[in-house]
Enzyme design. Structure first.
Site, PDB file in Angstrom:
ATOM      1  N   GLN A   1       0.812  -1.217   0.000  1.00 24.00           N
ATOM      2  CA  GLN A   1       0.000   0.000   0.000  1.00 24.00           C
ATOM      3  C   GLN A   1       0.850   1.273   0.000  1.00 24.00           C
ATOM      4  O   GLN A   1       0.347   2.354  -0.294  1.00 24.00           O
ATOM      5  CB  GLN A   1      -0.965   0.004   1.197  1.00 24.00           C
ATOM      6  CG  GLN A   1      -2.052  -1.056   1.075  1.00 24.00           C
ATOM      7  CD  GLN A   1      -2.971  -1.055   2.282  1.00 24.00           C
ATOM      8  OE1 GLN A   1      -2.674  -1.672   3.290  1.00 24.00           O
ATOM      9  NE2 GLN A   1      -4.080  -0.346   2.200  1.00 24.00           N
TER      10      GLN A   1
ATOM     11  N   GLU B   1      -5.463  -8.113   5.145  1.00 24.83           N
ATOM     12  CA  GLU B   1      -4.094  -7.668   4.862  1.00 24.83           C
ATOM     13  C   GLU B   1      -3.314  -8.685   4.029  1.00 24.83           C
ATOM     14  O   GLU B   1      -2.566  -8.309   3.125  1.00 24.83           O
ATOM     15  CB  GLU B   1      -3.345  -7.357   6.166  1.00 24.83           C
ATOM     16  CG  GLU B   1      -3.956  -6.239   7.003  1.00 24.83           C
ATOM     17  CD  GLU B   1      -4.131  -4.927   6.257  1.00 24.83           C
ATOM     18  OE1 GLU B   1      -3.378  -4.654   5.312  1.00 24.83           O
ATOM     19  OE2 GLU B   1      -5.061  -4.178   6.614  1.00 24.83           O
TER      20      GLU B   1
ATOM     21  N   CYS C   1     -10.797   0.300   3.704  1.00 24.49           N
ATOM     22  CA  CYS C   1      -9.396   0.092   3.328  1.00 24.49           C
ATOM     23  C   CYS C   1      -8.751   1.444   3.072  1.00 24.49           C
ATOM     24  O   CYS C   1      -9.359   2.299   2.433  1.00 24.49           O
ATOM     25  CB  CYS C   1      -9.344  -0.772   2.070  1.00 24.49           C
ATOM     26  SG  CYS C   1      -7.675  -1.087   1.480  1.00 24.49           S
TER      27      CYS C   1
HETATM   28 ZN    ZN Z   1      -6.781  -2.644   2.891  1.00 24.49          ZN
END
Ligand code: ZN
Length: 174
Positions: A51, A137, A94
């Site tokens: 991310q 995750e 998220c």
């Molecule tokens: Zn996420």
């Protein structure tokens, strides 16, 4: 430690498969420190390295309800070794899909192993929020997002909304 930029959909990097960490060294610890700071700053309860654009199998998490008592958790190379047949439903969000939430069904319990911050092998029998979070995750490490569990219609609406908000935001910044 530094706060990193969190990538959001439809960034193709979020669809990459992350690679196993070979050695828990200073670089990985620095990465985990940056990730936990980035996660607290967001704020969020979980963050995968991909991310912030790093395709390594590293996750940070803090699901403690009490904001004054931080409980940072670090998972390197996490692997689910058992999942319950019983499912539970959580409304998931998220950090890479800002301001969008949807109900997702996942196995209620799971057992997983991982390396901790110091590279020590550990195993957790997870249930409830921890079980849902770790599954969310670990999905990131395989390029999977929670919207992939929704109907195509719902998924398309969310992607459109986030892309539109992103463009508007960028316009203001420029
Ligand atoms: Zn996420």
């Amino acid at each position: 430690m530094a706060v990193k930029k969190i990538l959001s959909i439809p960034d193709p990097i979020l669809r990459e498969k992350s690679i196993l960490v070979k050695k828990v060294d200073k670089d990985i610890k620095n990465l985990m420190d940056d990730m936990i700071e980035t996660m607290y700053n967001a704020p969020g309860i979980g963050l995968a390295a991909i991310q912030i654009g790093i395709p390594k199998r590293v996750i940070v998490m803090d699901i403690s309800k009490d904001k004054d008592k931080k409980n940072p958790m670090f998972f390197i190379n996490p692997k689910i070794i058992w999942k319950s047949k019983v499912l539970s439903t959580y409304e998931e969000g998220c950090l890479s899909i800002p301001n969008q939430f949807a109900e997702v069904q996942r196995p209620d319990k799971c057992h997983f192993k991982y390396l901790d911050y110091n590279g020590k092998e550990k195993e957790i029998k997870a249930e409830g929020l921890l079980s849902t979070c770790i599954q969310h995750e670990i999905d990131h490490l395989d390029g999977i997002l929670f919207i992939d569990y929704l109907s195509k219609l719902k998924k398309d609406i969310i992607i459109k909304k986030v892309s539109k908000n992103k463009k508007e935001l960028e316009r203001v910044v420029v």
